[in-house]
Design a protein around this motif. Sequence first.
Motif, PDB file in Angstrom:
ATOM      1  N   GLY A  30       4.097  15.460   7.857  1.00 28.56           N
ATOM      2  CA  GLY A  30       2.941  15.440   6.977  1.00 28.56           C
ATOM      3  C   GLY A  30       1.631  15.304   7.741  1.00 28.56           C
ATOM      4  N   GLU A  31       0.544  15.439   6.993  1.00 30.70           N
ATOM      5  CA  GLU A  31      -0.763  15.351   7.630  1.00 30.70           C
ATOM      6  C   GLU A  31      -1.008  13.947   8.150  1.00 30.70           C
ATOM      7  N   SER A  32      -1.653  13.855   9.268  1.00 29.74           N
ATOM      8  CA  SER A  32      -2.034  12.551   9.800  1.00 29.74           C
ATOM      9  C   SER A  32      -3.412  12.217   9.269  1.00 29.74           C
ATOM     10  N   VAL A  33      -3.491  11.189   8.458  1.00 30.86           N
ATOM     11  CA  VAL A  33      -4.753  10.809   7.845  1.00 30.86           C
ATOM     12  C   VAL A  33      -5.400   9.749   8.695  1.00 30.86           C
ATOM     13  N   GLN A  44      -1.565   3.909   2.220  1.00 24.84           N
ATOM     14  CA  GLN A  44      -1.424   5.355   2.227  1.00 24.84           C
ATOM     15  C   GLN A  44      -0.578   5.784   3.410  1.00 24.84           C
ATOM     16  N   GLY A  80       0.633  12.003   4.420  1.00 25.27           N
ATOM     17  CA  GLY A  80       0.958  13.067   3.479  1.00 25.27           C
ATOM     18  C   GLY A  80       1.121  12.620   2.041  1.00 25.27           C
ATOM     19  N   LYS A  81       0.774  11.374   1.761  1.00 22.59           N
ATOM     20  CA  LYS A  81       0.935  10.857   0.400  1.00 22.59           C
ATOM     21  C   LYS A  81      -0.384  10.322  -0.135  1.00 22.59           C
ATOM     22  N   GLY A  82      -0.404  10.089  -1.432  1.00 22.38           N
ATOM     23  CA  GLY A  82      -1.575   9.501  -2.051  1.00 22.38           C
ATOM     24  C   GLY A  82      -1.596   7.989  -1.896  1.00 22.38           C
ATOM     25  N   PRO A  83      -2.737   7.373  -2.183  1.00 21.72           N
ATOM     26  CA  PRO A  83      -2.833   5.908  -2.111  1.00 21.72           C
ATOM     27  C   PRO A  83      -1.856   5.244  -3.086  1.00 21.72           C
ATOM     28  N   LEU A 112     -10.272  14.857   6.342  1.00 16.76           N
ATOM     29  CA  LEU A 112      -9.445  14.317   7.424  1.00 16.76           C
ATOM     30  C   LEU A 112     -10.184  13.271   8.232  1.00 16.76           C
ATOM     31  N   PHE A 126      -7.016  14.318  -4.379  1.00 20.12           N
ATOM     32  CA  PHE A 126      -6.107  13.446  -5.110  1.00 20.12           C
ATOM     33  C   PHE A 126      -6.522  13.346  -6.569  1.00 20.12           C
ATOM     34  N   GLY A 180      -1.686  10.730  -7.451  1.00 19.89           N
ATOM     35  CA  GLY A 180      -0.705  11.725  -7.063  1.00 19.89           C
ATOM     36  C   GLY A 180      -0.617  11.825  -5.555  1.00 19.89           C
ATOM     37  N   SER A 181       0.265  12.684  -5.084  1.00 14.58           N
ATOM     38  CA  SER A 181       0.458  12.848  -3.647  1.00 14.58           C
ATOM     39  C   SER A 181      -0.567  13.765  -2.999  1.00 14.58           C
ATOM     40  N   ARG A 196      -3.430  19.481  -0.299  1.00  7.84           N
ATOM     41  CA  ARG A 196      -4.211  19.734   0.914  1.00  7.84           C
ATOM     42  C   ARG A 196      -4.829  21.101   0.802  1.00  7.84           C
TER      43      ARG A 196
END
Lengths: 112, 113
Positions: free
Chosen positions: A1-4, A38, A41-44, B39, B91, B105-106, B109
């Motif tokens: 997943g994305e690295s936030v 968080q 790749g996921k929401g809070p 990001l 989001f 939600g997830s 992107r």
Amino acid sequence: GESVGLHLPTLSVQEGDNSIINCAYSNSASDYFIWYKQESGKGPQFIIDIRSNMDKRQGQRVTVLLNKTVKHLSLQIAATQPGDSAVYFCAENKAGNTPLVFGKGTRLSVIA
Amino acid sequence: EPEVTQTPSHQVTQMGQEVILRCVPISNHLYFYWYRQILGQKVEFLVSFYNNEISEKSEIFDDQFSVERPDGSNFTLKIRSTKLEDSAMYFCASSERQGYGYTFGSGTRLTVV
């Protein structure tokens, strides 16, 4: 997943140690505060909240402390586990009136 | 446990194109929100929606953006004429009461090329 949060402050702790993540909030009129987790790749995801009429609230393995005098919020995680590795955000609002405003996150890395 | 569902999970679009991001909020929730996260940055509020109208919006939410609840379950964010700087995670969230108990939600992107 994305690295936030590539440029976020990072806290590294050993597995089993306690973690303390700090947040300075911005609005002195805010009266409701939340900590979110968080994962990549996921929401809070909601962890714990506290209203301004309290200065401490405990959950399972987590404690939130609120110091309204200096507008400071902290999240304590007891016995930190690898699954706690994530970015943690504090959020605030003036109850019922305004949308949540998020603070800058902190990346927690747990070293096994 | 009830979830907020967002589709697609990843969208790539050309600059200048329109995109629609979709969300299915939790069924008994009445308040809906869109946030974005560029990001490496914090989660930023875009808009809140209640009773079929926008209740609050940020300065990010300009004329390029619009929201709609086209039926009883979906909540959409439309971005017209996308720009490179619109690339972010978007989001959706919903809550039963205003200001409390957000469920996120997830995310979608969005990559604008």
